[in-house]
Design a protein around this motif. Structure first.
Motif, PDB file in Angstrom:
ATOM      1  N   SER A 164       0.807  -1.346  -0.039  1.00 11.30           N
ATOM      2  CA  SER A 164      -0.013  -0.075  -0.146  1.00 11.30           C
ATOM      3  C   SER A 164       0.861   1.405   0.004  1.00 11.30           C
ATOM      4  N   LEU A 165       1.913   1.298   0.790  1.00 15.99           N
ATOM      5  CA  LEU A 165       2.771   2.367   0.902  1.00 15.99           C
ATOM      6  C   LEU A 165       3.357   2.802  -0.466  1.00 15.99           C
ATOM      7  N   VAL A 166       3.946   1.665  -1.288  1.00 19.07           N
ATOM      8  CA  VAL A 166       4.675   1.800  -2.418  1.00 19.07           C
ATOM      9  C   VAL A 166       3.560   2.224  -3.406  1.00 19.07           C
ATOM     10  N   THR A 167       2.353   1.581  -3.584  1.00 11.26           N
ATOM     11  CA  THR A 167       1.483   1.745  -4.776  1.00 11.26           C
ATOM     12  C   THR A 167       0.948   3.137  -4.493  1.00 11.26           C
ATOM     13  N   ARG A 168       0.526   3.818  -3.161  1.00 17.60           N
ATOM     14  CA  ARG A 168       0.019   5.035  -3.247  1.00 17.60           C
ATOM     15  C   ARG A 168       1.159   6.044  -3.577  1.00 17.60           C
ATOM     16  N   THR A 169       2.310   6.012  -3.209  1.00 17.90           N
ATOM     17  CA  THR A 169       3.346   6.964  -3.632  1.00 17.90           C
ATOM     18  C   THR A 169       3.561   6.956  -5.020  1.00 17.90           C
ATOM     19  N   ALA A 170       3.934   5.651  -5.690  1.00 11.15           N
ATOM     20  CA  ALA A 170       3.893   5.596  -7.173  1.00 11.15           C
ATOM     21  C   ALA A 170       2.637   6.320  -7.747  1.00 11.15           C
ATOM     22  N   SER A 171       1.382   6.139  -7.381  1.00 12.51           N
ATOM     23  CA  SER A 171       0.426   7.016  -7.680  1.00 12.51           C
ATOM     24  C   SER A 171       0.395   8.427  -7.593  1.00 12.51           C
ATOM     25  N   ARG A 172       0.939   8.946  -6.728  1.00 12.01           N
ATOM     26  CA  ARG A 172       1.264  10.373  -6.363  1.00 12.01           C
ATOM     27  C   ARG A 172       2.312  10.885  -7.247  1.00 12.01           C
ATOM     28  N   ARG A 173       3.294  10.024  -7.607  1.00 10.27           N
ATOM     29  CA  ARG A 173       4.522  10.559  -8.480  1.00 10.27           C
ATOM     30  C   ARG A 173       3.920  10.526  -9.804  1.00 10.27           C
ATOM     31  N   ALA A 174       3.170   9.640 -10.467  1.00  9.04           N
ATOM     32  CA  ALA A 174       2.451   9.617 -11.749  1.00  9.04           C
ATOM     33  C   ALA A 174       1.623  10.727 -11.830  1.00  9.04           C
ATOM     34  N   PHE A 175       0.924  11.081 -11.015  1.00 12.01           N
ATOM     35  CA  PHE A 175      -0.214  12.005 -11.037  1.00 12.01           C
ATOM     36  C   PHE A 175       0.539  13.428 -11.073  1.00 12.01           C
ATOM     37  N   SER A 176       1.630  13.748 -10.350  1.00  9.97           N
ATOM     38  CA  SER A 176       2.215  14.790 -10.321  1.00  9.97           C
ATOM     39  C   SER A 176       2.911  15.199 -11.798  1.00  9.97           C
ATOM     40  N   LYS A 177       2.924  14.137 -12.478  1.00  4.75           N
ATOM     41  CA  LYS A 177       3.815  14.441 -13.999  1.00  4.75           C
ATOM     42  C   LYS A 177       2.179  14.445 -15.044  1.00  4.75           C
TER      43      LYS A 177
END
Length: 341
Positions: A294-307
């Motif tokens: 969950s920690l990594v998936t949510r972080t990956a989602s945030r990073r992708a959305f920021s771009k």
């Protein structure tokens, strides 16, 4: 709320060392069962996310109608088109049983669909995996299948279920959880009713719960007969509230399944003594894997959305998984802290 320090330290103990001491396969062999005529993206996302998370090998067990498409998405995946509509579970059992002996974890559900023949193969795989003491992740239509027969997973604490809002509501009703129960307590009650199955309740904030104190908890059913019962007892709930992306795109749950599955594969390697001290109880592995995934998936989602913003799609998340892992657990955990010439 930060993840408790002990949980975070335990998670780091389950990460395989990148020091040249392990050979191919000892950092996790992951299987994804799903993929039929209409669904090829979901099993791909789960399987490729497992590799990007750090698994050594990722297999997709699917219908021949999905195999060509999945193979074309990536040459890194090992695709087994053995789930043929014209075969019975008895026909498929020998090859499926042999394949599962090569894996550390099985993810059932991404792209499974609800066709009777695929559901029959999923039930067979789940049964075989339980017999072998494998770790399991059940997502998507595997949860629909589970809702029709809770005995498929009840008492097997080596499993994680990953329901979204509607799937969790349906599962809670099928189990008989009182609707007036405070929301943050429901996941723990579902876990208890299922005999210690870890529940990863997806939402604006993910809730991860395990409770092995119920009457249906059974060490023998979980292939832990003879284990220290006090050590294997687990009762915990954690809220994962790290920032995610502001758009929830279809396929993000498949990415989560792949990430959780890889952590479970590492847990199996740890349990088998491939690396680590062996001090973390097997009953604890699914809970830890769900938190870490969950920690990594949510972080990956945030990073992708920021771009990508509003136009973000699941494919944008895949390249961010490694960077998200480093952000959560540190660059040293990604093997990126060595000196460079």
């Amino acid at each position: 709320m930060p993840i408790p320090r002990q949980i975070f330290e335990h998670l780091k103990h389950l990460i395989p060392p990148l020091d040249g001491s392990l050979h191919k396969g000892q950092s996790g062999r992951v299987g994804v069962l799903g993929g039929a005529l209409d669904y090829t993206g979901a099993p791909f996302f789960a399987a490729i996310s497992a590799l990007r998370f750090g698994a050594d090998l990722s297999h997709v067990i699917c219908s021949p109608t999905a195999a060509g498409a999945i193979k074309s998405y990536s040459p890194d995946l090992i695709v087994h088109p053995i789930l043929r509509e014209d075969l019975t579970p008895k026909d498929v059992k020998p090859s499926l049983e042999s394949l599962l002996t090569r894996l550390h974890v099985l993810i059932i559900g991404p792209g499974l669909g609800r066709e009777p023949y695929m559901e029959s193969f999923a039930k067979l795989a789940l049964s075989l995996a339980r017999e072998q003491g494998m770790f399991l992740v059940l997502d998507a239509d595997a949860l629909w299948m589970l809702g029709k027969d809770l005995s498929l997973i009840r008492g097997y604490r080596r499993a994680v279920v990953t329901p979204n809002v509607m799937e969790f509501k349906r599962l809670s009703e099928q189990i008989g959880i009182d609707p007036s129960t405070p929301p943050k307590e429901k996941a723990g009650l579902v876990s208890r009713a299922l005999g210690g199955v870890t529940v990863l309740q997806k939402g604006a904030k993910d809730l991860v719960a395990i409770d092995t104190t119920g009457e249906t908890a059974n060490l023998k059913e979980s292939k832990l007969a003879g284990a220290d019962e006090s050590k294997e007892k687990a009762q915990d709930t954690v809220e994962v509230d790290v920032e995610g992306g502001l758009k929830r795109c279809g396929g993000q749950g498949d990415v989560l399944s792949g990430c959780v599955g890889t952590f479970l594969a590492w847990g199996k390697c740890y349990e088998d003594g491939v690396f680590g001290s062996g001090e973390i109880a097997a009953s604890r592995m699914p809970f830890l894997a769900a938190v870490g995934g969950s920690l990594v998936t949510r972080t990956a989602s945030r990073r992708a959305f920021s771009k990508e913003g509003r136009g973000v799609i699941t494919q944008d998340m895949i390249p961010e998984i490694g960077n998200a892992f480093a952000e959560v657990f540190g660059h040293a955990a990604q093997g990126q802290a060595r000196g460079k010439f």
